[in-house]
Scaffold this motif. Structure first.
Motif, PDB file in Angstrom:
ATOM      1  N   LEU A  12       0.827  -1.214   0.000  1.00  0.00           N
ATOM      2  CA  LEU A  12       0.000   0.000   0.000  1.00  0.00           C
ATOM      3  C   LEU A  12       0.860   1.263   0.000  1.00  0.00           C
ATOM      4  O   LEU A  12       0.517   2.259  -0.653  1.00  0.00           O
ATOM      5  CB  LEU A  12      -0.951  -0.002   1.187  1.00  0.00           C
ATOM      6  CG  LEU A  12      -2.088  -1.031   1.122  1.00  0.00           C
ATOM      7  CD1 LEU A  12      -2.900  -1.005   2.406  1.00  0.00           C
ATOM      8  CD2 LEU A  12      -2.966  -0.785  -0.086  1.00  0.00           C
ATOM      9  N   GLN A  13       1.991   1.233   0.684  1.00  0.00           N
ATOM     10  CA  GLN A  13       2.897   2.381   0.663  1.00  0.00           C
ATOM     11  C   GLN A  13       3.492   2.584  -0.728  1.00  0.00           C
ATOM     12  O   GLN A  13       3.660   3.711  -1.187  1.00  0.00           O
ATOM     13  CB  GLN A  13       4.015   2.202   1.693  1.00  0.00           C
ATOM     14  CG  GLN A  13       3.567   2.424   3.107  1.00  0.00           C
ATOM     15  CD  GLN A  13       4.678   2.121   4.110  1.00  0.00           C
ATOM     16  OE1 GLN A  13       5.678   1.494   3.774  1.00  0.00           O
ATOM     17  NE2 GLN A  13       4.474   2.553   5.349  1.00  0.00           N
ATOM     18  N   GLN A  14       3.794   1.484  -1.417  1.00  0.00           N
ATOM     19  CA  GLN A  14       4.333   1.594  -2.773  1.00  0.00           C
ATOM     20  C   GLN A  14       3.282   2.171  -3.724  1.00  0.00           C
ATOM     21  O   GLN A  14       3.612   2.941  -4.618  1.00  0.00           O
ATOM     22  CB  GLN A  14       4.818   0.232  -3.258  1.00  0.00           C
ATOM     23  CG  GLN A  14       6.090  -0.226  -2.587  1.00  0.00           C
ATOM     24  CD  GLN A  14       6.479  -1.639  -2.997  1.00  0.00           C
ATOM     25  OE1 GLN A  14       5.703  -2.342  -3.636  1.00  0.00           O
ATOM     26  NE2 GLN A  14       7.671  -2.061  -2.594  1.00  0.00           N
ATOM     27  N   PHE A  15       2.022   1.780  -3.540  1.00  0.00           N
ATOM     28  CA  PHE A  15       0.954   2.353  -4.379  1.00  0.00           C
ATOM     29  C   PHE A  15       0.822   3.850  -4.145  1.00  0.00           C
ATOM     30  O   PHE A  15       0.546   4.603  -5.074  1.00  0.00           O
ATOM     31  CB  PHE A  15      -0.387   1.678  -4.089  1.00  0.00           C
ATOM     32  CG  PHE A  15      -0.602   0.398  -4.827  1.00  0.00           C
ATOM     33  CD1 PHE A  15      -0.237   0.258  -6.159  1.00  0.00           C
ATOM     34  CD2 PHE A  15      -1.176  -0.680  -4.192  1.00  0.00           C
ATOM     35  CE1 PHE A  15      -0.444  -0.917  -6.838  1.00  0.00           C
ATOM     36  CE2 PHE A  15      -1.390  -1.871  -4.868  1.00  0.00           C
ATOM     37  CZ  PHE A  15      -1.013  -1.996  -6.191  1.00  0.00           C
ATOM     38  N   ARG A  20       0.569   6.674 -11.232  1.00  0.00           N
ATOM     39  CA  ARG A  20       0.024   6.102 -12.473  1.00  0.00           C
ATOM     40  C   ARG A  20      -0.686   4.777 -12.205  1.00  0.00           C
ATOM     41  O   ARG A  20      -1.778   4.528 -12.718  1.00  0.00           O
ATOM     42  CB  ARG A  20       1.128   5.904 -13.502  1.00  0.00           C
ATOM     43  CG  ARG A  20       1.661   7.217 -14.052  1.00  0.00           C
ATOM     44  CD  ARG A  20       2.760   6.964 -15.028  1.00  0.00           C
ATOM     45  NE  ARG A  20       3.879   6.379 -14.280  1.00  0.00           N
ATOM     46  CZ  ARG A  20       5.033   6.019 -14.804  1.00  0.00           C
ATOM     47  NH1 ARG A  20       5.231   6.175 -16.094  1.00  0.00           N
ATOM     48  NH2 ARG A  20       5.986   5.511 -14.064  1.00  0.00           N
ATOM     49  N   THR A  21      -0.068   3.923 -11.424  1.00  0.00           N
ATOM     50  CA  THR A  21      -0.687   2.642 -11.097  1.00  0.00           C
ATOM     51  C   THR A  21      -1.966   2.846 -10.294  1.00  0.00           C
ATOM     52  O   THR A  21      -2.981   2.189 -10.545  1.00  0.00           O
ATOM     53  CB  THR A  21       0.290   1.759 -10.306  1.00  0.00           C
ATOM     54  OG1 THR A  21       1.476   1.589 -11.078  1.00  0.00           O
ATOM     55  CG2 THR A  21      -0.311   0.411 -10.000  1.00  0.00           C
ATOM     56  N   LEU A  22      -1.928   3.763  -9.368  1.00  0.00           N
ATOM     57  CA  LEU A  22      -3.116   4.061  -8.566  1.00  0.00           C
ATOM     58  C   LEU A  22      -4.247   4.591  -9.446  1.00  0.00           C
ATOM     59  O   LEU A  22      -5.406   4.199  -9.291  1.00  0.00           O
ATOM     60  CB  LEU A  22      -2.764   5.062  -7.475  1.00  0.00           C
ATOM     61  CG  LEU A  22      -3.757   5.241  -6.345  1.00  0.00           C
ATOM     62  CD1 LEU A  22      -4.009   3.909  -5.657  1.00  0.00           C
ATOM     63  CD2 LEU A  22      -3.257   6.259  -5.357  1.00  0.00           C
ATOM     64  N   ALA A  23      -3.902   5.440 -10.404  1.00  0.00           N
ATOM     65  CA  ALA A  23      -4.917   5.965 -11.323  1.00  0.00           C
ATOM     66  C   ALA A  23      -5.500   4.856 -12.192  1.00  0.00           C
ATOM     67  O   ALA A  23      -6.710   4.829 -12.447  1.00  0.00           O
ATOM     68  CB  ALA A  23      -4.310   7.052 -12.199  1.00  0.00           C
ATOM     69  N   LEU A  24      -4.662   3.927 -12.645  1.00  0.00           N
ATOM     70  CA  LEU A  24      -5.174   2.809 -13.438  1.00  0.00           C
ATOM     71  C   LEU A  24      -6.058   1.883 -12.616  1.00  0.00           C
ATOM     72  O   LEU A  24      -7.077   1.392 -13.104  1.00  0.00           O
ATOM     73  CB  LEU A  24      -4.018   2.020 -14.043  1.00  0.00           C
ATOM     74  CG  LEU A  24      -3.400   2.603 -15.302  1.00  0.00           C
ATOM     75  CD1 LEU A  24      -2.188   1.792 -15.719  1.00  0.00           C
ATOM     76  CD2 LEU A  24      -4.416   2.637 -16.420  1.00  0.00           C
ATOM     77  N   LEU A  25      -5.667   1.648 -11.379  1.00  0.00           N
ATOM     78  CA  LEU A  25      -6.475   0.767 -10.527  1.00  0.00           C
ATOM     79  C   LEU A  25      -7.846   1.350 -10.234  1.00  0.00           C
ATOM     80  O   LEU A  25      -8.831   0.626 -10.108  1.00  0.00           O
ATOM     81  CB  LEU A  25      -5.750   0.493  -9.211  1.00  0.00           C
ATOM     82  CG  LEU A  25      -4.646  -0.551  -9.259  1.00  0.00           C
ATOM     83  CD1 LEU A  25      -3.918  -0.597  -7.925  1.00  0.00           C
ATOM     84  CD2 LEU A  25      -5.215  -1.912  -9.589  1.00  0.00           C
ATOM     85  N   LEU A  26      -7.929   2.660 -10.122  1.00  0.00           N
ATOM     86  CA  LEU A  26      -9.208   3.295  -9.803  1.00  0.00           C
ATOM     87  C   LEU A  26      -9.938   3.796 -11.050  1.00  0.00           C
ATOM     88  O   LEU A  26     -11.157   3.679 -11.155  1.00  0.00           O
ATOM     89  CB  LEU A  26      -8.986   4.461  -8.841  1.00  0.00           C
ATOM     90  CG  LEU A  26      -8.434   4.077  -7.476  1.00  0.00           C
ATOM     91  CD1 LEU A  26      -8.138   5.325  -6.663  1.00  0.00           C
ATOM     92  CD2 LEU A  26      -9.380   3.171  -6.748  1.00  0.00           C
ATOM     93  N   GLY A  27      -9.191   4.355 -11.998  1.00  0.00           N
ATOM     94  CA  GLY A  27      -9.823   4.992 -13.156  1.00  0.00           C
ATOM     95  C   GLY A  27     -10.295   4.035 -14.228  1.00  0.00           C
ATOM     96  O   GLY A  27     -11.353   4.233 -14.828  1.00  0.00           O
ATOM     97  N   ALA A  28      -9.527   2.990 -14.512  1.00  0.00           N
ATOM     98  CA  ALA A  28      -9.887   2.072 -15.591  1.00  0.00           C
ATOM     99  C   ALA A  28     -11.225   1.365 -15.339  1.00  0.00           C
ATOM    100  O   ALA A  28     -12.065   1.302 -16.249  1.00  0.00           O
ATOM    101  CB  ALA A  28      -8.767   1.067 -15.823  1.00  0.00           C
TER     102      ALA A  28
END
Length: 99
Positions: A12-15, A20-28
């Motif tokens: 979770l700290q790395q996220f 970008r990864t966080l945006a893909l996990l939530l936005g996609a």
């Protein structure tokens, strides 16, 4: 159990550092669900058909399936005009015993 919690905390700290990864996990998924709602949420299409000299049973069966009918007794220029101006989707008639 402590190892699992430590691993989860580290991931979770790395996220939180990788935007970008966080945006893909939530936005996609949100974008995909919105596209599905647009595509599948449109109303059903009702075809408009012009029939020429068809039996009443066939006209009734077409109406029962949800088609709007414009019924003609004989082949008239008005039927071709409706198709040319795209006021009807198709012309149906029986010629030589076939539809």
């Amino acid at each position: 159990m402590r190892n699992v919690l430590a691993l989860t905390k580290r991931i979770l700290q790395q996220f939180s550092h990788d935007h970008r990864t966080l945006a893909l996990l939530l936005g996609a998924p949100i974008l995909a669900l919105w596209l599905f709602s647009v595509l599948l949420g449109s109303p059903a299409y009702t075809p408009t058909l012009a029939t020429i000299g068809l039996p009443d049973e066939l006209n009734e069966a077409l109406e029962a399936e949800g088609a709007q009918l414009i019924v003609f007794d004989d082949l008239v220029p008005a039927a071709d005009e409706l198709l040319a101006t795209q006021e009807v989707d198709a012309l149906l008639w029986i010629a030589d015993g076939t539809l």
